[in-house]
Design a protein around this motif. Structure first.
Motif, PDB file in Angstrom:
ATOM      1  N   ASP A   1      66.088  69.597  68.053  1.00 42.51           N
ATOM      2  CA  ASP A   1      65.719  70.115  69.367  1.00 42.51           C
ATOM      3  C   ASP A   1      65.781  71.634  69.453  1.00 42.51           C
ATOM      4  N   CYS A   2      66.802  72.238  68.850  1.00 37.82           N
ATOM      5  CA  CYS A   2      66.920  73.708  68.910  1.00 37.82           C
ATOM      6  C   CYS A   2      65.770  74.376  68.170  1.00 37.82           C
ATOM      7  N   THR A   3      65.445  73.831  67.023  1.00 33.84           N
ATOM      8  CA  THR A   3      64.364  74.406  66.206  1.00 33.84           C
ATOM      9  C   THR A   3      63.036  74.338  66.938  1.00 33.84           C
ATOM     10  N   TYR A   4      62.710  73.172  67.477  1.00 37.47           N
ATOM     11  CA  TYR A   4      61.424  73.027  68.160  1.00 37.47           C
ATOM     12  C   TYR A   4      61.387  73.842  69.444  1.00 37.47           C
ATOM     13  N   ASN A   5      62.531  73.947  70.123  1.00 40.12           N
ATOM     14  CA  ASN A   5      62.601  74.774  71.319  1.00 40.12           C
ATOM     15  C   ASN A   5      62.268  76.223  70.991  1.00 40.12           C
ATOM     16  N   LEU A   6      62.864  76.737  69.919  1.00 38.82           N
ATOM     17  CA  LEU A   6      62.597  78.119  69.529  1.00 38.82           C
ATOM     18  C   LEU A   6      61.160  78.312  69.066  1.00 38.82           C
ATOM     19  N   LEU A   7      60.705  77.428  68.175  1.00 39.76           N
ATOM     20  CA  LEU A   7      59.393  77.634  67.561  1.00 39.76           C
ATOM     21  C   LEU A   7      58.236  77.383  68.520  1.00 39.76           C
ATOM     22  N   ARG A   8      58.521  76.788  69.689  1.00 38.58           N
ATOM     23  CA  ARG A   8      57.483  76.714  70.724  1.00 38.58           C
ATOM     24  C   ARG A   8      57.162  78.104  71.278  1.00 38.58           C
ATOM     25  N   SER A   9      58.065  79.055  71.049  1.00 43.95           N
ATOM     26  CA  SER A   9      57.854  80.427  71.525  1.00 43.95           C
ATOM     27  C   SER A   9      57.181  81.306  70.478  1.00 43.95           C
ATOM     28  N   ILE A  10      56.997  80.775  69.278  1.00 41.54           N
ATOM     29  CA  ILE A  10      56.459  81.573  68.164  1.00 41.54           C
ATOM     30  C   ILE A  10      55.034  81.128  67.858  1.00 41.54           C
ATOM     31  N   PRO A  11      54.043  82.017  67.969  1.00 40.54           N
ATOM     32  CA  PRO A  11      52.656  81.638  67.681  1.00 40.54           C
ATOM     33  C   PRO A  11      52.439  81.347  66.198  1.00 40.54           C
ATOM     34  N   SER A  12      51.637  80.365  65.922  1.00 40.86           N
ATOM     35  CA  SER A  12      51.237  80.063  64.553  1.00 40.86           C
ATOM     36  C   SER A  12      50.372  81.184  63.998  1.00 40.86           C
ATOM     37  N   LEU A  13      50.462  81.411  62.698  1.00 39.75           N
ATOM     38  CA  LEU A  13      49.608  82.425  62.078  1.00 39.75           C
ATOM     39  C   LEU A  13      48.157  81.968  62.014  1.00 39.75           C
ATOM     40  N   ASP A  14      47.945  80.663  61.941  1.00 39.88           N
ATOM     41  CA  ASP A  14      46.578  80.147  61.861  1.00 39.88           C
ATOM     42  C   ASP A  14      45.839  80.274  63.189  1.00 39.88           C
ATOM     43  N   ASP A  15      46.553  80.022  64.290  1.00 40.86           N
ATOM     44  CA  ASP A  15      45.944  80.057  65.613  1.00 40.86           C
ATOM     45  C   ASP A  15      47.009  80.501  66.616  1.00 40.86           C
ATOM     46  N   PRO A  16      46.985  81.757  67.040  1.00 38.40           N
ATOM     47  CA  PRO A  16      48.017  82.276  67.940  1.00 38.40           C
ATOM     48  C   PRO A  16      48.124  81.533  69.268  1.00 38.40           C
ATOM     49  N   SER A  17      47.111  80.741  69.619  1.00 35.77           N
ATOM     50  CA  SER A  17      47.186  79.964  70.854  1.00 35.77           C
ATOM     51  C   SER A  17      47.998  78.691  70.668  1.00 35.77           C
ATOM     52  N   VAL A  18      48.391  78.411  69.423  1.00 33.90           N
ATOM     53  CA  VAL A  18      49.167  77.213  69.095  1.00 33.90           C
ATOM     54  C   VAL A  18      50.532  77.661  68.582  1.00 33.90           C
ATOM     55  N   SER A  19      51.590  77.012  69.031  1.00 34.79           N
ATOM     56  CA  SER A  19      52.930  77.379  68.576  1.00 34.79           C
ATOM     57  C   SER A  19      53.220  76.784  67.204  1.00 34.79           C
TER      58      SER A  19
END
Length: 529
Positions: A67-85
């Motif tokens: 849960d902590c990991t996914y909570n944080l990484l929802r705030s980080i844009p993917s390098l492939d598509d910045p509109s996707v976390s």
């Protein structure tokens, strides 16, 4: 404005920096990350090229309740598509490439065995239930072998559990118990590994690189080649950092820590003193204990009580060492042969363990490409073994003494596939020997790891694998992220403390499914290590 200084640039420190900005209102320009190495990412590393060979010391697995990991990484844009976390990217990849292992265990004849049964006797079941239910304090100083009879270590369950999570019989019963409780919901599908999540690429490319981009875009400073050798503590009962001693570029400097400033320390490192070999050379064991992460922890622990006991983790090399290897090839033969052997396409097969291997070797075919810039004509796969100090079944040397070519030769000897010589001739193999890789599993007692925010601390926190988080399990990205979120929320008195650790053992449905799995009928394995 208050500043924050973070020692180390592994996922714990990167996460702490992100939480400081997202939850703590810090400006990125007020955050400084001090890293002694020449590259960020800590143990989440991956590098190389098709010409020289790719390498990664390890690969981390995830599951739905990180849960902590996914909570944080929802705030980080993917390098492939910045509109996707990064979280959404990971979930989408799991949907398309979920593991469904058909060859989890392979016997000494090179044939997959039925791993659906756990292989338990009634005694094994009772010992497992007793271990899960024993209060943690009663397991202080105990090994796994203190809790189970020898026959337990010949079950399908043990072979799958120990090679999935890197446990060895002499490791801490406390950590083993935590894993049993933390991942009880995975029992039902443990033979197929369908409850395990992976990132699209290696974790450096899928997690570290997006985090680095986001942090640097926010103005965070990352100083490489900067080793923190000491932290000055104020006199008195409170734990207050007042200065950092930093060695960089052959010079020593003092960084004054202001009254409102914060310090986050990654104490200890499971990949410290790692060495790489090559196709034609073995990886040389480094026991110099040169890592700043260990030295700094020892320095701080000597100053006052309550800051842990690093010597319990970094002084038993023979009990914490194992070896991995990365194979790079432009010849698709091995992947084609393994897809036929395992019944799964690359990226969907999960781990394959040679249960009768003297080294207890495991391999995995990752989804390709596994490196972001990996060309389409290049293939990369990975393996590891928990007993590198034993002679191989075919190669008579210990794994630690073997070149990359000899390690690959030993791996191929456990497989009933064709074209072995062709595969051997066309592969670049880079071994990685890691003297502290399972040091966080070594026998311990309460107090050996410092609390994330020690009692009396006003501005100092410990983060990473060697800080204490009740109930959660080390050797996971989740643990590092949880320590970071806990540290930031506690020091800043925020109401954003991490979600409680998931406890499937409190869910009657999960418990029933786990008990049913334990009672799966089937014969005991006929051979044992």
């Amino acid at each position: 404005m208050a500043k924050a200084y973070l020692v180390g640039s592994g996922v714990a420190a990167l996460s702490a920096a992100a939480f400081l900005i997202r939850d703590g209102g810090f400006a990125g320009s007020d955050i400084v990350i001090l890293e002694e190495q020449s590259r960020e990412g800590g143990s989440l590393d991956a590098a190389g090229s098709p010409e020289t060979g790719y390498t990664m010391r390890g690969g981390r697995m995830f599951e739905i309740h990180f849960d902590c990991t996914y909570n944080l990484l929802r705030s980080i844009p993917s390098l492939d598509d910045p509109s996707v976390s990064v979280t959404d990217d990971t979930f989408a990849f799991h949907k398309d490439f979920a593991w469904n292992d058909h060859a989890r265990l392979v016997d000494d004849s090179g044939v997959p065995i039925d791993a659906h049964t756990m292989g338990f006797t009634e005694r094994d079941r009772l010992e497992l239930i007793k271990c899960v239910g024993t209060p943690e304090r009663l397991l202080d100083g105990k090994r796994i072998t203190d809790c189970f009879s020898p026959e337990f270590f010949t079950t399908n369950f043990w072979w799958m559990w120990c090679t999935t999570f890197a446990f060895e019989p002499w490791h801490s019963a406390i950590e083993f118990r935590r894993y049993l409780n933390r991942f009880i919901h995975l029992f039902k599908t443990f033979d197929s590994m369908s409850g395990i999540y992976r990132t699209k690429f290696n974790q450096f490319d899928s997690i570290v690189r997006p985090m680095l981009k986001w942090l640097t875009d926010q103005g965070v400073t990352i100083r490489l080649g900067a080793s923190v050798t000491d932290v000055t503590l104020a006199e008195g009962d409170d734990l207050t950092a007042t200065a950092l001693t930093v060695d960089s570029g052959g010079k020593t400097e003092q960084i004054t820590v202001g009254f409102d400033d914060l310090v986050f320390i990654t104490n200890g490192s499971m990949t410290a003193d790692s060495t790489l070999g090559s196709t034609d050379s073995a990886a040389a064991l480094d026991t110099s204990r040169s890592s700043g992460a260990w030295k700094l922890w020892r320095t701080l622990a000597a100053k006052r009580p309550g800051l842990g006991h690093p010597e319990n983790f970094d002084s038993s090399i023979k009990d914490s060492t194992w070896e991995s290897f990365t194979v790079t090839t432009k010849d698709p033969t091995f992947f084609a042969e393994m897809e036929k052997f395992s019944g799964s396409e690359a990226g969907k097969g999960g781990l394959i363990t040679f249960k009768d291997s003297n080294w207890l070797m495991t391999i995995v075919l990752n989804h390709q490409p596994h490196f972001r810039e990996q060309p389409a004509d290049t293939f990369v796969w990975w393996g590891y073994a928990l007993f590198p100090d034993k002679p191989g079944n075919t190669v008579t040397k210990t794994m630690a003494e073997c070149t990359g070519r000899e390690i690959l030769q030993e791996a191929l000897s456990h497989l009933k596939i064709e074209n072995r010589e062709q595969i051997l001739a066309n592969s670049i193999v880079i071994p990685a020997l890691m003297p502290y890789i399972t040091s966080q599993f070594l026998v311990r007692k309460h107090g050996d790891r410092p609390e994330v925010v020690p009692t009396g601390s006003t501005n100092l926190a410990f983060i990473g694998q060697y800080a204490e988080v009740p109930d959660d399990v080390v050797f996971t990205v989740e643990y590092s992220v949880r320590t970071a979120q806990t540290a930031v929320a506690t020091l800043l008195s925020l109401d954003t403390q991490p979600q409680p650790v998931y406890k499937g053992n409190h869910d009657p449905k999960v418990l029933v499914e786990a008990l049913e799995t334990m009672h799966r009928k089937g014969s005991q394995p006929v051979s044992a290590r």
